[in-house]
Design a protein around this motif. Structure first.
Motif, PDB file in Angstrom:
ATOM      1  N   THR A 341       0.849  -1.182   0.000  1.00 24.95           N
ATOM      2  CA  THR A 341       0.000   0.000   0.000  1.00 24.95           C
ATOM      3  C   THR A 341       0.891   1.240   0.000  1.00 24.95           C
ATOM      4  O   THR A 341       2.115   1.157  -0.033  1.00 24.95           O
ATOM      5  N   ARG A 342       0.253   2.400   0.110  1.00 28.57           N
ATOM      6  CA  ARG A 342       1.026   3.641   0.181  1.00 28.57           C
ATOM      7  C   ARG A 342       1.601   3.885   1.567  1.00 28.57           C
ATOM      8  O   ARG A 342       2.398   4.805   1.764  1.00 28.57           O
ATOM      9  N   GLU A 373      -5.550   7.087  10.235  1.00 31.59           N
ATOM     10  CA  GLU A 373      -5.267   8.012   9.139  1.00 31.59           C
ATOM     11  C   GLU A 373      -3.827   8.490   9.247  1.00 31.59           C
ATOM     12  O   GLU A 373      -3.382   8.930  10.309  1.00 31.59           O
ATOM     13  N   ILE A 378      -4.512   9.484   3.879  1.00 36.68           N
ATOM     14  CA  ILE A 378      -4.976   8.150   3.515  1.00 36.68           C
ATOM     15  C   ILE A 378      -5.369   7.393   4.785  1.00 36.68           C
ATOM     16  O   ILE A 378      -4.636   7.392   5.771  1.00 36.68           O
ATOM     17  N   ARG A 379      -6.526   6.743   4.727  1.00 39.14           N
ATOM     18  CA  ARG A 379      -7.016   5.987   5.873  1.00 39.14           C
ATOM     19  C   ARG A 379      -6.865   4.490   5.633  1.00 39.14           C
ATOM     20  O   ARG A 379      -7.013   4.013   4.502  1.00 39.14           O
ATOM     21  N   TYR A 380      -6.616   3.780   6.716  1.00 38.06           N
ATOM     22  CA  TYR A 380      -6.364   2.348   6.656  1.00 38.06           C
ATOM     23  C   TYR A 380      -7.177   1.628   7.716  1.00 38.06           C
ATOM     24  O   TYR A 380      -7.356   2.139   8.831  1.00 38.06           O
ATOM     25  N   CYS A 407      -5.338  -2.714   5.129  1.00 39.97           N
ATOM     26  CA  CYS A 407      -5.528  -2.250   3.765  1.00 39.97           C
ATOM     27  C   CYS A 407      -6.108  -0.845   3.806  1.00 39.97           C
ATOM     28  O   CYS A 407      -6.543  -0.365   4.860  1.00 39.97           O
ATOM     29  N   GLU A 408      -6.096  -0.168   2.662  1.00 41.48           N
ATOM     30  CA  GLU A 408      -6.676   1.165   2.611  1.00 41.48           C
ATOM     31  C   GLU A 408      -8.183   1.076   2.841  1.00 41.48           C
ATOM     32  O   GLU A 408      -8.851   0.125   2.412  1.00 41.48           O
TER      33      GLU A 408
END
Length: 473
Positions: A341-342, A373, A378-380, A407-408
């Motif tokens: 992921t990012r 977050e 980006i939230r996960y 995961c996102e």
């Protein structure tokens, strides 16, 4: 600049059938009419940039597998650069395509600048990790320890080794037949056919193989999942020895110790791929929405082995959902890590204290769930579970650590653990960071130290939860 139209009828039909959708249902998800979708599926109409964006948003995993080749690589590169969460706002797909077509030199410069920015950000994170570690001196000087070389080799390979994975999958089908995963009995039979004698004993090493005598000794006191893994390692080490040796020989490693560690790492990778064959495991994971306990029962593996395997599902045109995976010990050191992921986390510990994995270490044998977050917005959805491995003796402390998988939040529908979360409630979000030294949050009351790139102000007459105020600018 190419203006070639893209037709995606077969890909759209395959996607719809894979998801079990009627044309009306899929058309509704994309915001178009059913007749329009029908024309797209029969290639009477071409795929527009805005519709391609809608497909990416509605079916991110399936569309990544099935999407036809992009007609314009510059426009696609520009779209990815503009999608960086640290850039404000969004640009419609048609405008991105028009910008790339009418001003290609500007588009190329923007993509190049974004690449430099991303590399600079990564260097800052790596420098911070080095400063925060006991090994900082050697890391800054450019030297790496053998285990760091191997860890980075797997990271650059995106934690997926295609040749080993495919050959292990073929081997698993030969050994297990119609069963989901090879059993201890069938792996022992395979080893015996290869002329290997097997001895189970107490108080010995987990696994010891005498190549000259073709004798394998295994610790009978280890848990069943560990026994299966050690057997799988030996099967893979023998069956895939040539493949592993060729990969190690071509790897740009500096020391013999690093090459030995990579050999072991590839053996472990092959063992996981043997016990959890790629397509069987990937299909089951999607079907069960990544319910770890149900997956581990189906494939007879441990919680950690299952989480780690999910992080390796990066086969082109057959990827799993992008996840991050890490293992953290009692001292907060990250001893395993990978992110598709990012999200990127520190390599030497010092992770954010608000991250749920630290709570999981202290409270084992239950699954902790967190909506978090990062500073980039980006939230996960993350899960963490504390694990205890028995030592087999009162005089040896059991091993305690936690594993974390996430995961996102945009993929929450694929992740069963998100079902109990209120993804729209701002108060339910935990705002975490990679490391205090580079975290920009100025209101966090659990900082260990201020950010290294900002000044602080201290007022002796006032005390808050932290004894300083971060000065912006």
């Amino acid at each position: 600049m190419s203006n070639r139209r893209i037709f995606a009828g077969q890909a759209l039909r395959t996607l719809r059938q894979r998801r079990g959708l009627r044309q009306a249902q899929m058309a509704s998800a994309l915001g178009i009419s059913a007749p329009y979708l029908s024309q797209l599926e029969t290639d009477e109409r071409h795929l527009t940039p805005s519709l391609a964006d809608a497909l990416r948003a509605a079916f991110p995993i399936d569309w990544a597998d099935l999407a036809p080749a992009e007609a314009d690589t510059l426009a696609e590169s520009l779209r990815e650069a503009l999608a960086d969460p640290q850039l404000p706002g969004t640009m419609p797909a048609e405008q991105v395509e028009r910008l790339a077509r009418q001003f290609p030199a500007f588009a190329e410069s923007f993509v190049a600048l974004h690449g430099l920015f991303a590399k600079g950000r990564q260097r800052l994170e790596m420098l911070d990790e080095a400063i925060g570690s006991d090994l900082g001196g050697s890391e800054i000087a450019g030297g790496r320890l053998p285990w760091e070389e191997v860890r980075d080799w797997f990271h650059l390979a995106n934690n997926y080794v295609d040749r080993i994975d495919r050959d292990a999958e073929t081997l698993a089908h030969q050994i297990a037949g119609d069963e989901a995963s090879p059993r201890i009995r069938t792996m022992q039979q395979w080893l015996r056919r290869e002329g290997v004698t097997i001895e189970w004993a107490s108080g010995v090493a987990l696994r010891r193989f005498d190549a000259q005598r073709r004798h394998l000794q295994l610790d009978s006191a280890q848990p069943n999942e560990s026994s299966r893994f050690q057997l799988a390692y030996q099967v893979a080490a023998l069956a895939l020895s040539d493949q592993i040796a060729e990969i190690v020989a071509s790897a740009p490693l500096q020391t013999e110790a690093a090459r030995h560690l990579l050999t072991v790492g590839l053996g472990n990778y092959a063992a996981g791929a043997l016990l959890m064959p790629y397509e069987r495991f990937r299909s089951a994971a999607r079907q069960l929405r990544h319910d770890i306990d149900r997956l581990r029962q189906l494939f007879h593996v441990s919680f950690e082995q299952c989480c780690h395997r999910l992080s390796t599902l990066q086969r082109p045109q057959a990827r799993g959902i992008p996840v991050f995976f890490a293992r953290v010990d009692m001292a907060g050191n990250i001893t395993k890590r990978h992110s598709a992921t990012r999200l990127q986390f520190g390599r030497f510990g010092g992770a954010c204290p608000l991250w749920i994995v630290h709570e999981a270490v202290a409270i084992p044998d239950r699954i902790h769930v967190q909506l978090a977050e990062m500073p980039d917005g980006i939230r996960y959805v993350s899960i963490a579970k504390g694990l205890v491995k028995p030592s087999g003796s009162y005089y040896r402390q059991p091993r305690r650590y936690a594993v974390v998988l996430g995961c996102e939040a945009a993929l929450a529908d694929e992740f069963v653990y998100a079902d109990g979360l209120n993804l729209t409630n701002e108060d339910a979000v935990t705002r975490i960071g990679i490391s205090c030294r580079i975290c920009p949050r100025d209101t966090c009351d659990q900082r260990a130290f201020p950010p290294s790139d900002k000044a602080i102000a201290v007022d002796p007459s006032q005390r808050d939860l932290v004894p300083y105020r971060i000065v912006e600018g």
